[in-house]
Design an enzyme around this catalytic site. Structure first.
Site, PDB file in Angstrom:
ATOM      1  N   ASN A  61      15.473  42.510  48.292  1.00 36.44           N
ATOM      2  CA  ASN A  61      15.939  42.174  49.654  1.00 36.44           C
ATOM      3  C   ASN A  61      16.439  43.432  50.361  1.00 36.44           C
ATOM      4  O   ASN A  61      17.069  44.308  49.757  1.00 36.44           O
ATOM      5  CB  ASN A  61      17.000  41.065  49.640  1.00 36.44           C
ATOM      6  CG  ASN A  61      18.193  41.350  48.767  1.00 36.44           C
ATOM      7  OD1 ASN A  61      18.093  42.029  47.759  1.00 36.44           O
ATOM      8  ND2 ASN A  61      19.338  40.835  49.162  1.00 36.44           N
ATOM      9  N   GLU A  63      18.519  44.411  53.704  1.00 35.41           N
ATOM     10  CA  GLU A  63      19.347  43.841  54.768  1.00 35.41           C
ATOM     11  C   GLU A  63      19.439  44.783  55.964  1.00 35.41           C
ATOM     12  O   GLU A  63      19.026  45.947  55.912  1.00 35.41           O
ATOM     13  CB  GLU A  63      20.722  43.489  54.204  1.00 35.41           C
ATOM     14  CG  GLU A  63      20.595  42.424  53.115  1.00 35.41           C
ATOM     15  CD  GLU A  63      21.927  41.914  52.594  1.00 35.41           C
ATOM     16  OE1 GLU A  63      22.974  42.524  52.876  1.00 35.41           O
ATOM     17  OE2 GLU A  63      21.898  40.884  51.884  1.00 35.41           O
ATOM     18  N   GLU A  74      11.447  38.070  48.080  1.00 37.79           N
ATOM     19  CA  GLU A  74      10.151  37.404  47.854  1.00 37.79           C
ATOM     20  C   GLU A  74       9.127  37.802  48.903  1.00 37.79           C
ATOM     21  O   GLU A  74       7.969  38.097  48.598  1.00 37.79           O
ATOM     22  CB  GLU A  74      10.331  35.875  47.881  1.00 37.79           C
ATOM     23  CG  GLU A  74      11.212  35.321  46.780  1.00 37.79           C
ATOM     24  CD  GLU A  74      12.692  35.286  47.139  1.00 37.79           C
ATOM     25  OE1 GLU A  74      13.165  36.155  47.903  1.00 37.79           O
ATOM     26  OE2 GLU A  74      13.382  34.378  46.638  1.00 37.79           O
ATOM     27  N   CYS A 111      14.344  30.840  49.506  1.00 38.69           N
ATOM     28  CA  CYS A 111      14.695  30.176  50.767  1.00 38.69           C
ATOM     29  C   CYS A 111      13.447  29.525  51.378  1.00 38.69           C
ATOM     30  O   CYS A 111      12.313  29.782  50.945  1.00 38.69           O
ATOM     31  CB  CYS A 111      15.321  31.176  51.740  1.00 38.69           C
ATOM     32  SG  CYS A 111      14.131  32.220  52.587  1.00 38.69           S
TER      33      CYS A 111
HETATM   34  N1  THU Z   1      17.836  36.443  49.541  1.00 40.05           N
HETATM   35  C1  THU Z   1      16.648  36.790  48.976  1.00 40.05           C
HETATM   36  O1  THU Z   1      16.232  37.951  48.988  1.00 40.05           O
HETATM   37  N2  THU Z   1      15.939  35.800  48.378  1.00 40.05           N
HETATM   38  C2  THU Z   1      16.348  34.512  48.247  1.00 40.05           C
HETATM   39  O2  THU Z   1      15.639  33.712  47.659  1.00 40.05           O
HETATM   40  C3  THU Z   1      17.611  34.101  48.823  1.00 40.05           C
HETATM   41  C4  THU Z   1      18.361  35.113  49.596  1.00 40.05           C
HETATM   42  C5  THU Z   1      18.638  37.518  50.155  1.00 40.05           C
HETATM   43  C6  THU Z   1      18.755  37.498  51.636  1.00 40.05           C
HETATM   44  C7  THU Z   1      20.053  38.235  51.838  1.00 40.05           C
HETATM   45  O3  THU Z   1      19.770  39.639  51.817  1.00 40.05           O
HETATM   46  C8  THU Z   1      20.874  37.901  50.618  1.00 40.05           C
HETATM   47  O4  THU Z   1      19.957  37.448  49.651  1.00 40.05           O
HETATM   48  C9  THU Z   1      21.944  36.852  50.856  1.00 40.05           C
HETATM   49  O5  THU Z   1      21.398  35.718  51.436  1.00 40.05           O
END
Ligand code: THU
Length: 160
Positions: A61, A63, A74, A111
């Site tokens: 991830n 941000e 993902e 998500c």
């Molecule tokens: N996040 C993911 O990368 N994948 C998931 O399946 C759920 C959430 C990330 C998004 C954000 O950077 C952090 O986790 C908190 O939501």
């Protein structure tokens, strides 16, 4: 009125009980959490996919101060894999996460937006993705593809 019950089949096991081939993809997802840029949530997610040609690629991830501009692990992984290997089906996807305390005991589940992108990938290549959700205590394995996680979904079939 008739009622229909939609069921999801999930296999639950420990990391040690996973087949070797699955553990290999899970380990890449676990390592991929190290590349996470998660300065706002402190929640590092790693994903890894095994492609039809046997290659395993990963992502994490990323941000952003403008929160919605960030991207989940993902989708980072799938977009990279599909950009660089546009002819290779995604056969297996593993997901792992850690926070300041370390690896999560229980698996995280993707998500809704990521599930939708996983569905598109399945439709694109015509195969169900084997999904492995890692937790230090328990893992979930979903063999029926993302449809199990996204029932009554919208896909390209509606556009035909
Ligand atoms: N996040 C993911 O990368 N994948 C998931 O399946 C759920 C959430 C990330 C998004 C954000 O950077 C952090 O986790 C908190 O939501």
């Amino acid at each position: 009125m008739k009622e229909v019950i939609l069921q999801t089949r999930v296999s639950v096991c420990s990391y040690d009980e996973l087949p070797d081939a699955d553990r290999a993809v899970v380990d890449v997802a676990r390592c991929a959490t190290a590349g996470s840029y998660s300065v706002y949530s402190g929640f590092s997610v790693g994903a890894a996919v095994r492609l039809g040609n046997g290659k395993v690629v990963s992502g994490s991830n990323q941000e952003n101060a403008a929160y919605p501009s960030g991207m989940c692990a993902e989708r980072t992984t799938l977009f990279w894999a599909n950009s660089n290997y546009p002819s290779e089906p995604v056969e297996v996807m593993a997901i792992a996460a850690r926070n300041a305390q370390g690896e999560l005991e229980m698996p995280i589940t993707p998500c809704g937006a990521c599930r939708q992108v996983m569905l598109e990938t399945e439709r694109r290549f015509g195969n169900a993705i084997r999904i492995i959700l890692y937790g230090a205590r328990l893992c979930y394995v979903i063999d029926d593809g993302v449809r199990a996680l996204l029932p009554l979904s919208f896909d390209s079939g509606f556009l035909e």
